[in-house]
Design a protein around this motif. Structure first.
Motif, PDB file in Angstrom:
ATOM      1  N   GLN A   1       0.810  -1.018  -0.045  1.00  0.00           N
ATOM      2  CA  GLN A   1      -0.017  -0.084  -0.093  1.00  0.00           C
ATOM      3  C   GLN A   1       0.871   1.279  -0.211  1.00  0.00           C
ATOM      4  O   GLN A   1       2.233   1.291   0.554  1.00  0.00           O
ATOM      5  CB  GLN A   1      -0.975  -0.094   1.164  1.00  0.00           C
ATOM      6  N   PRO A   2       0.336   2.343  -0.483  1.00  0.00           N
ATOM      7  CA  PRO A   2       1.084   3.380  -0.540  1.00  0.00           C
ATOM      8  C   PRO A   2       1.402   4.151   0.877  1.00  0.00           C
ATOM      9  O   PRO A   2       0.595   3.819   1.913  1.00  0.00           O
ATOM     10  CB  PRO A   2       0.125   4.498  -1.459  1.00  0.00           C
ATOM     11  N   ILE A   3       2.426   4.710   1.088  1.00  0.00           N
ATOM     12  CA  ILE A   3       2.880   5.229   2.553  1.00  0.00           C
ATOM     13  C   ILE A   3       1.999   6.392   2.736  1.00  0.00           C
ATOM     14  O   ILE A   3       1.975   7.209   2.113  1.00  0.00           O
ATOM     15  CB  ILE A   3       4.209   5.494   2.676  1.00  0.00           C
ATOM     16  N   SER A   4       1.425   6.558   4.123  1.00  0.00           N
ATOM     17  CA  SER A   4       0.632   7.671   4.512  1.00  0.00           C
ATOM     18  C   SER A   4       1.526   8.660   5.332  1.00  0.00           C
ATOM     19  O   SER A   4       2.402   8.123   6.043  1.00  0.00           O
ATOM     20  CB  SER A   4      -0.270   7.244   5.285  1.00  0.00           C
ATOM     21  N   TYR A   5       1.659   9.893   4.651  1.00  0.00           N
ATOM     22  CA  TYR A   5       2.691  10.705   5.181  1.00  0.00           C
ATOM     23  C   TYR A   5       1.927  11.677   6.118  1.00  0.00           C
ATOM     24  O   TYR A   5       2.301  12.801   6.400  1.00  0.00           O
ATOM     25  CB  TYR A   5       3.434  11.407   4.201  1.00  0.00           C
ATOM     26  N   GLY A   6       0.810  11.453   6.413  1.00  0.00           N
ATOM     27  CA  GLY A   6      -0.068  12.373   7.340  1.00  0.00           C
ATOM     28  C   GLY A   6       0.280  12.371   8.744  1.00  0.00           C
ATOM     29  O   GLY A   6      -0.213  13.374   9.569  1.00  0.00           O
ATOM     30  N   ALA A   7       1.243  11.695   9.392  1.00  0.00           N
ATOM     31  CA  ALA A   7       1.564  11.603  10.637  1.00  0.00           C
ATOM     32  C   ALA A   7       2.226  13.110  11.041  1.00  0.00           C
ATOM     33  O   ALA A   7       2.894  13.489  10.383  1.00  0.00           O
ATOM     34  CB  ALA A   7       2.520  10.418  11.160  1.00  0.00           C
ATOM     35  N   LYS A   8       1.577  13.427  12.084  1.00  0.00           N
ATOM     36  CA  LYS A   8       2.369  14.875  12.531  1.00  0.00           C
ATOM     37  C   LYS A   8       3.373  14.438  13.567  1.00  0.00           C
ATOM     38  O   LYS A   8       3.301  13.936  14.441  1.00  0.00           O
ATOM     39  CB  LYS A   8       1.276  15.831  13.181  1.00  0.00           C
ATOM     40  N   GLU A   9       4.397  15.437  13.594  1.00  0.00           N
ATOM     41  CA  GLU A   9       5.825  15.292  14.522  1.00  0.00           C
ATOM     42  C   GLU A   9       5.291  15.958  15.760  1.00  0.00           C
ATOM     43  O   GLU A   9       4.706  16.815  15.709  1.00  0.00           O
ATOM     44  CB  GLU A   9       6.995  15.934  13.811  1.00  0.00           C
ATOM     45  N   ARG A  10       5.505  15.401  16.811  1.00  0.00           N
ATOM     46  CA  ARG A  10       5.490  16.130  17.986  1.00  0.00           C
ATOM     47  C   ARG A  10       6.649  16.230  18.735  1.00  0.00           C
ATOM     48  O   ARG A  10       7.383  15.027  19.139  1.00  0.00           O
ATOM     49  CB  ARG A  10       4.573  15.204  18.978  1.00  0.00           C
ATOM     50  N   ASN A  11       7.228  17.439  18.651  1.00  0.00           N
ATOM     51  CA  ASN A  11       8.710  17.767  19.328  1.00  0.00           C
ATOM     52  C   ASN A  11       8.491  18.733  20.477  1.00  0.00           C
ATOM     53  O   ASN A  11       8.241  19.952  20.010  1.00  0.00           O
ATOM     54  CB  ASN A  11       9.450  18.024  18.255  1.00  0.00           C
ATOM     55  N   GLU A  12       8.639  18.285  21.762  1.00  0.00           N
ATOM     56  CA  GLU A  12       8.668  19.221  22.715  1.00  0.00           C
ATOM     57  C   GLU A  12       9.557  20.362  22.934  1.00  0.00           C
ATOM     58  O   GLU A  12       9.210  21.627  23.216  1.00  0.00           O
ATOM     59  CB  GLU A  12       8.595  18.456  24.026  1.00  0.00           C
ATOM     60  N   LEU A  13      10.743  20.193  22.242  1.00  0.00           N
ATOM     61  CA  LEU A  13      11.723  21.209  22.252  1.00  0.00           C
ATOM     62  C   LEU A  13      11.229  22.256  21.383  1.00  0.00           C
ATOM     63  O   LEU A  13      11.481  23.388  21.742  1.00  0.00           O
ATOM     64  CB  LEU A  13      13.005  20.683  21.930  1.00  0.00           C
ATOM     65  N   LEU A  14      10.852  21.803  20.234  1.00  0.00           N
ATOM     66  CA  LEU A  14      10.227  23.020  19.278  1.00  0.00           C
ATOM     67  C   LEU A  14       9.275  23.840  19.605  1.00  0.00           C
ATOM     68  O   LEU A  14       8.884  24.973  19.419  1.00  0.00           O
ATOM     69  CB  LEU A  14      10.256  22.139  17.869  1.00  0.00           C
ATOM     70  N   LEU A  15       8.316  22.785  20.243  1.00  0.00           N
ATOM     71  CA  LEU A  15       6.955  23.577  21.061  1.00  0.00           C
ATOM     72  C   LEU A  15       7.582  24.772  22.016  1.00  0.00           C
ATOM     73  O   LEU A  15       7.119  25.576  22.140  1.00  0.00           O
ATOM     74  CB  LEU A  15       6.135  22.511  21.502  1.00  0.00           C
ATOM     75  N   LYS A  16       8.453  24.262  22.754  1.00  0.00           N
ATOM     76  CA  LYS A  16       8.992  25.306  23.746  1.00  0.00           C
ATOM     77  C   LYS A  16       9.623  26.533  22.957  1.00  0.00           C
ATOM     78  O   LYS A  16       9.788  27.512  23.663  1.00  0.00           O
ATOM     79  CB  LYS A  16       9.805  24.673  24.826  1.00  0.00           C
ATOM     80  N   LEU A  17      10.532  26.023  22.292  1.00  0.00           N
ATOM     81  CA  LEU A  17      11.633  27.172  21.585  1.00  0.00           C
ATOM     82  C   LEU A  17      10.562  27.998  20.800  1.00  0.00           C
ATOM     83  O   LEU A  17      10.701  29.254  20.757  1.00  0.00           O
ATOM     84  CB  LEU A  17      12.510  26.336  20.649  1.00  0.00           C
ATOM     85  N   SER A  18       9.459  27.478  20.392  1.00  0.00           N
ATOM     86  CA  SER A  18       8.356  28.573  19.652  1.00  0.00           C
ATOM     87  C   SER A  18       7.929  29.500  20.549  1.00  0.00           C
ATOM     88  O   SER A  18       7.446  30.509  20.208  1.00  0.00           O
ATOM     89  CB  SER A  18       7.524  27.898  18.854  1.00  0.00           C
ATOM     90  N   SER A  19       7.902  29.431  21.994  1.00  0.00           N
ATOM     91  CA  SER A  19       7.642  30.391  22.915  1.00  0.00           C
ATOM     92  C   SER A  19       8.846  30.554  23.606  1.00  0.00           C
ATOM     93  O   SER A  19       8.651  31.380  24.897  1.00  0.00           O
ATOM     94  CB  SER A  19       6.362  29.729  23.882  1.00  0.00           C
ATOM     95  N   GLY A  20       9.937  30.645  23.089  1.00  0.00           N
ATOM     96  CA  GLY A  20      11.214  30.785  24.116  1.00  0.00           C
ATOM     97  C   GLY A  20      11.112  32.284  24.231  1.00  0.00           C
ATOM     98  O   GLY A  20      11.971  32.663  25.342  1.00  0.00           O
ATOM     99  N   PHE A  21      10.517  33.261  23.600  1.00  0.00           N
ATOM    100  CA  PHE A  21      10.536  34.713  23.893  1.00  0.00           C
ATOM    101  C   PHE A  21      10.114  34.947  25.255  1.00  0.00           C
ATOM    102  O   PHE A  21      10.287  35.824  26.018  1.00  0.00           O
ATOM    103  CB  PHE A  21       9.604  35.488  22.995  1.00  0.00           C
TER     104      PHE A  21
END
Length: 182
Positions: free
Chosen positions: A89-109
């Motif tokens: 079957q074709p591969i599903s690329y719909g999975a979303k990454e969950r990276n806590e570092l990036l989430l915190k870095l996005s609010s680093g200010f």
């Protein structure tokens, strides 16, 4: 397909290589979890039972395992056919990454820069530890899988992880420099 639906295929993929106990399945998932697939321990045994009920695996008690007779699972022809159907079957690329570092870095200010730097430096240490673990896994595959039909494919998977870790480490070091310059 959603990750939850792929759990059975992850288990069937392992059992397609060799017979394993539930603990053996768990141990292999722990070994590969940092690199390409993780599975909750709470999911493994119920999934093995479900696969057995569906006729995709069969089990037997290992008489040589002592008092706590462990159950050994093997893929059936029906399970192999089910796995092969999924593999095509074709591969599903719909999975979303969950990276806590990036989430915190996005609010680093909103944080003290020292704390943000600590998070990124901890991530660098984590990546370096993964590189060591990866080198051990690649060494294991090079020796213990020598001549096996899965060796070249496993080495491709771990080559991807070598490159991914190298890129993430490079990004993290650049991020430290950028934060220090702010």
């Amino acid at each position: 397909m959603a990750r939850e639906n792929n759990s059975c295929y992850a288990i069937l993929s392992l059992l397609n290589k060799k017979e394993l106990s539930g603990y053996g399945v768990k141990a292999l998932f722990e070994k590969i979890a940092h690199f390409y697939w993780s599975e909750s321990n709470a999911q493994i045994y119920p999934m093995l039972k479900q696969l057995e009920d569906q006729g995709f695996v069969e089990s037997r008690l290992d008489e040589s395992s002592g008092k706590r007779q462990k159950r050994i699972y093997a893929i059936t022809e029906s399970g192999r056919a089910h796995l092969m159907q999924w593999l095509m079957q074709p591969i599903s690329y719909g999975a979303k990454e969950r990276n806590e570092l990036l989430l915190k870095l996005s609010s680093g200010f909103a944080m003290d820069k020292v704390d943000v730097l600590q998070h990124v430096n901890n991530y660098i240490t984590h990546l370096q530890m993964l590189q060591i673990k990866l080198a051990e896994v690649v060494s294991h595959i090079s020796v213990d899988h020598n001549g096996r039909e899965d060796q070249d494919y496993l080495l491709l998977v771990y080559r991807y992880n070598e490159k991914r870790l190298k890129a993430e480490l490079e990004w993290a070091k650049e991020t430290v420099q950028a934060l220090q310059a702010m």
